[in-house]
Design an enzyme around this catalytic site. Structure first.
Site, PDB file in Angstrom:
ATOM      1  N   GLU A 179       0.830  -1.213   0.000  1.00  0.00           N
ATOM      2  CA  GLU A 179       0.000   0.000   0.000  1.00  0.00           C
ATOM      3  C   GLU A 179       0.863   1.261   0.000  1.00  0.00           C
ATOM      4  O   GLU A 179       0.833   2.072   0.924  1.00  0.00           O
ATOM      5  CB  GLU A 179      -0.936   0.005   1.209  1.00  0.00           C
ATOM      6  CG  GLU A 179      -1.992  -1.082   1.133  1.00  0.00           C
ATOM      7  CD  GLU A 179      -3.093  -0.948   2.184  1.00  0.00           C
ATOM      8  OE1 GLU A 179      -2.871  -0.291   3.204  1.00  0.00           O
ATOM      9  OE2 GLU A 179      -4.180  -1.497   1.968  1.00  0.00           O
ATOM     10  N   GLU A 375      -5.544  -8.239  -0.848  1.00  0.00           N
ATOM     11  CA  GLU A 375      -6.235  -8.027   0.433  1.00  0.00           C
ATOM     12  C   GLU A 375      -7.697  -7.718   0.165  1.00  0.00           C
ATOM     13  O   GLU A 375      -8.018  -6.911  -0.710  1.00  0.00           O
ATOM     14  CB  GLU A 375      -5.659  -6.836   1.220  1.00  0.00           C
ATOM     15  CG  GLU A 375      -4.320  -7.089   1.846  1.00  0.00           C
ATOM     16  CD  GLU A 375      -3.808  -5.902   2.651  1.00  0.00           C
ATOM     17  OE1 GLU A 375      -4.626  -5.154   3.227  1.00  0.00           O
ATOM     18  OE2 GLU A 375      -2.578  -5.739   2.696  1.00  0.00           O
TER      19      GLU A 375
HETATM   20  P1  P53 Z   1      -7.004  -2.506   9.488  1.00  0.00           P
HETATM   21  C1  P53 Z   1      -6.380   1.732   6.023  1.00  0.00           C
HETATM   22  C2  P53 Z   1      -7.346   1.595   5.039  1.00  0.00           C
HETATM   23  C3  P53 Z   1      -7.303   0.532   4.181  1.00  0.00           C
HETATM   24  C4  P53 Z   1      -6.299  -0.411   4.309  1.00  0.00           C
HETATM   25  O1  P53 Z   1      -6.767  -2.568   7.922  1.00  0.00           O
HETATM   26  C5  P53 Z   1      -5.350  -0.283   5.279  1.00  0.00           C
HETATM   27  C6  P53 Z   1      -5.361   0.809   6.116  1.00  0.00           C
HETATM   28  C7  P53 Z   1      -4.319   0.978   7.140  1.00  0.00           C
HETATM   29  O2  P53 Z   1      -4.880   1.284   8.339  1.00  0.00           O
HETATM   30  O3  P53 Z   1      -4.354  -1.144   5.431  1.00  0.00           O
HETATM   31  C8  P53 Z   1      -4.365  -2.464   4.935  1.00  0.00           C
HETATM   32  O4  P53 Z   1      -6.027  -3.465  10.102  1.00  0.00           O
HETATM   33  C9  P53 Z   1      -3.017  -2.998   5.279  1.00  0.00           C
HETATM   34  C10 P53 Z   1      -3.042  -4.032   6.364  1.00  0.00           C
HETATM   35  C11 P53 Z   1      -4.215  -3.777   7.271  1.00  0.00           C
HETATM   36  C12 P53 Z   1      -5.481  -3.966   6.472  1.00  0.00           C
HETATM   37  O5  P53 Z   1      -5.511  -3.099   5.379  1.00  0.00           O
HETATM   38  O6  P53 Z   1      -6.771  -1.099   9.869  1.00  0.00           O
HETATM   39  O7  P53 Z   1      -2.256  -3.439   4.191  1.00  0.00           O
HETATM   40  O8  P53 Z   1      -1.807  -4.011   7.019  1.00  0.00           O
HETATM   41  O9  P53 Z   1      -4.216  -4.583   8.411  1.00  0.00           O
HETATM   42  C13 P53 Z   1      -6.763  -3.783   7.252  1.00  0.00           C
HETATM   43  O10 P53 Z   1      -8.412  -2.965   9.701  1.00  0.00           O
END
Ligand code: P53
Length: 478
Positions: A179, A375
């Protein structure tokens, strides 16, 4: 025909969010270790509050995480039981180069990833490695100012050279930066940037971004020299912006918001800075020094495939005097307007399965390269019964609806898709909030936000569901 026969189904994790063992076997300290759960987190991960040492009274979830470092065999066996074809994980930079500027790598750190990779291969699981998933050595922040310093490119080259030589022939898929656009929203957590009082934040961000883009292209070059069979991709936090209305001002704002993200992939996939970004940075007087050599490296080393995360679409509208800005959603990546047509998760993220198909198409149209969804998933509160079992139908529903739309994108729109890895196939620490409570897994882990719990692993209802999805290559989604 829908998904290709060799479609790569699996799950994705990041080193600091599950490994723990933050100071074991010579590992050095990283930005991601110093991101506490709770009130201070936002200022810290945003680079506004400098926290380069552990502080009294704060809890740092990454120190132990879910202790994958000592339990990787058990966890990978569970992934294999679900039928994973691919496991996406990341390397903790500070296990390999604890300070970041050493000449020789830390053998103990490499041995850990040797074991993880061999364990995957033993089960017939393809490793997909993110070279850096937000990790950055604290020593490089203190001594060099982090990615704002061009010298970091050399250290990154050293890291990737070690990895590519070591895992040549074993690892076929690599990603340079997780990201990469998160540097705009969370500059400390995303890239280890901390700002000084009065500093032009945006200028520093684009300087650091330029160095990361050059480093990404150099990694591509190095991989092609060392292991020409392997493939390398970029990675974007995606999710298209919709205009809140057909007002041209809103449509224009949505286009600009999308370009904020696509800029990175425009460079990594097309090989040059797009004109809209050059103009913008020139106008603001913050265009970094782009040397002739940089231009050549960028142009000659574009990615093989484009990967991205998708959790939701986003909506945007322009604030004018006659109209109030709509309620902001809680989504912490880009503040956006609240789309009234969508439901939201417990953390306020919009749920938009058709938006997934839209995003897949938008990215494929723009780059015409194979895509990889690395993801997607639902962060939710799980309540286990007395046996520790979770009936997570909400998660199954979210994933089913998204996979259906992904299928449409492939089958009906012809998007070329290599694979799909759900986020956090095993519960792990949230990147945005640092919580354990925000769970994504098919496997429940007994641990709370402050580290209480046995770390015991228990399969959820979604475990068997995903197993069936993989076994049927996405045909059986019931
Ligand atoms: P969490 C923000 C918005 C979208 C994706 O996010 C993001 C983030 C970072 O906060 O990160 C990705 O754990 C990232 C992962 C993360 C996952 O999305 O905030 O690549 O490390 O854990 C989910 O719910």
């Amino acid at each position: 025909m829908s998904f290709r026969k060799d479609f790569l189904w699996g799950g994705a994790t990041a080193a600091n969010q599950l490994e723990g063992a933050y100071n074991v076997d010579g590992r050095g300290l990283a930005n991601v270790d110093l991101s506490p759960v709770g009130e201070s987190r936002e200022a810290v991960i945003g680079g506004k509050r400098k926290m380069l040492e552990f502080e009294e009274g704060e809890f740092y979830p990454a120190k132990e995480s879910i202790d994958f470092y000592h339990r990787y065999k058990e966890d990978i066996a569970l992934f294999a039981e679900m039928g994973f074809k691919v496991y996406r994980f990341s390397i903790a930079w500070t296990r390999i180069f604890p300070k970041g500027d050493e000449l020789e790598p830390n053998e103990k750190g490499l041995e850990f990833y040797d074991k993880v990779i061999d364990e995957c291969l033993k089960h017939g699981i393809e490793p997909l490695i993110t070279i850096t998933h937000f990790d950055f050595p604290v020593h490089l922040i203190k001594e060099y100012g982090g990615w704002r310093n061009r010298k970091i490119i050399e250290f990154y080259e050293r890291l990737v050279t070690v990895l590519f030589n070591r895992y040549k022939g074993k690892v076929k898929y690599w990603l340079t930066f997780n990201e990469i656009n998160v540097i705009l929203a969370h500059p400390f957590m995303g890239s280890g940037l901390v700002f000084e009082e009065g500093e032009d934040i945006e200028k520093t961000q684009y300087l650091a971004i330029h160095h990361e883009l050059v480093a990404s292209a150099k990694a591509t070059k190095i991989l092609r020299e060392i292991d020409p069979e392997a493939k390398i991709g970029c990675m974007l936090a995606a999710g298209s912006f919709y205009p809140m209305s057909p007002r041209p001002e809103d449509v224009f704002a949505a286009m600009q918001a999308n370009r904020m993200s696509y800029f990175f992939v425009d460079v990594q996939s097309r090989g040059y800075y797009p004109s809209y970004k050059l103009k913008e940075l020139e106008r603001k007087g913050i265009l970094p020094d782009i040397t002739e050599e940089d231009k050549k490296v960028l142009r000659e080393n574009t990615v093989d495939f484009v990967s991205f995360s998708y959790y939701s679409s986003r909506a945007i509208e322009v604030n004018t005097d006659d109209k109030k800005v709509a309620d902001k959603t809680d989504s912490n990546l880009f503040a956006s307007a609240k789309n009234p047509y969508l439901d939201h998760t417990e953390w306020g993220w919009p749920i938009d399965p058709l938006g997934f198909r839209i995003t897949l198409n938008e990215i494929y149209d723009r780059y015409q390269k194979p895509l990889f969804v690395v993801e997607n998933g639902l962060g939710a509160v799980d309540e286990p019964d007395e046996n520790g079992y979770v009936e997570d139908d909400y998660r199954i529903n979210y994933l089913r609806d998204h996979i259906k739309n992904m299928k449409d994108a492939v089958e009906l729109d012809g998007v070329d898709l290599l694979g799909y890895t759900t986020w956090g196939p095993i519960d792990l620490v949230s990147a945005g909030t640092g919580e354990m409570k925000k769970r994504y897994g098919f496997i429940y882990v007994d641990r709370d936000n402050y580290g209480n719990g046995t770390l015991k692993r228990t399969k959820k209802k979604s475990f068997d569901w995903y197993k069936k999805v993989i076994a049927s290559n996405g045909e059986d989604l019931d």
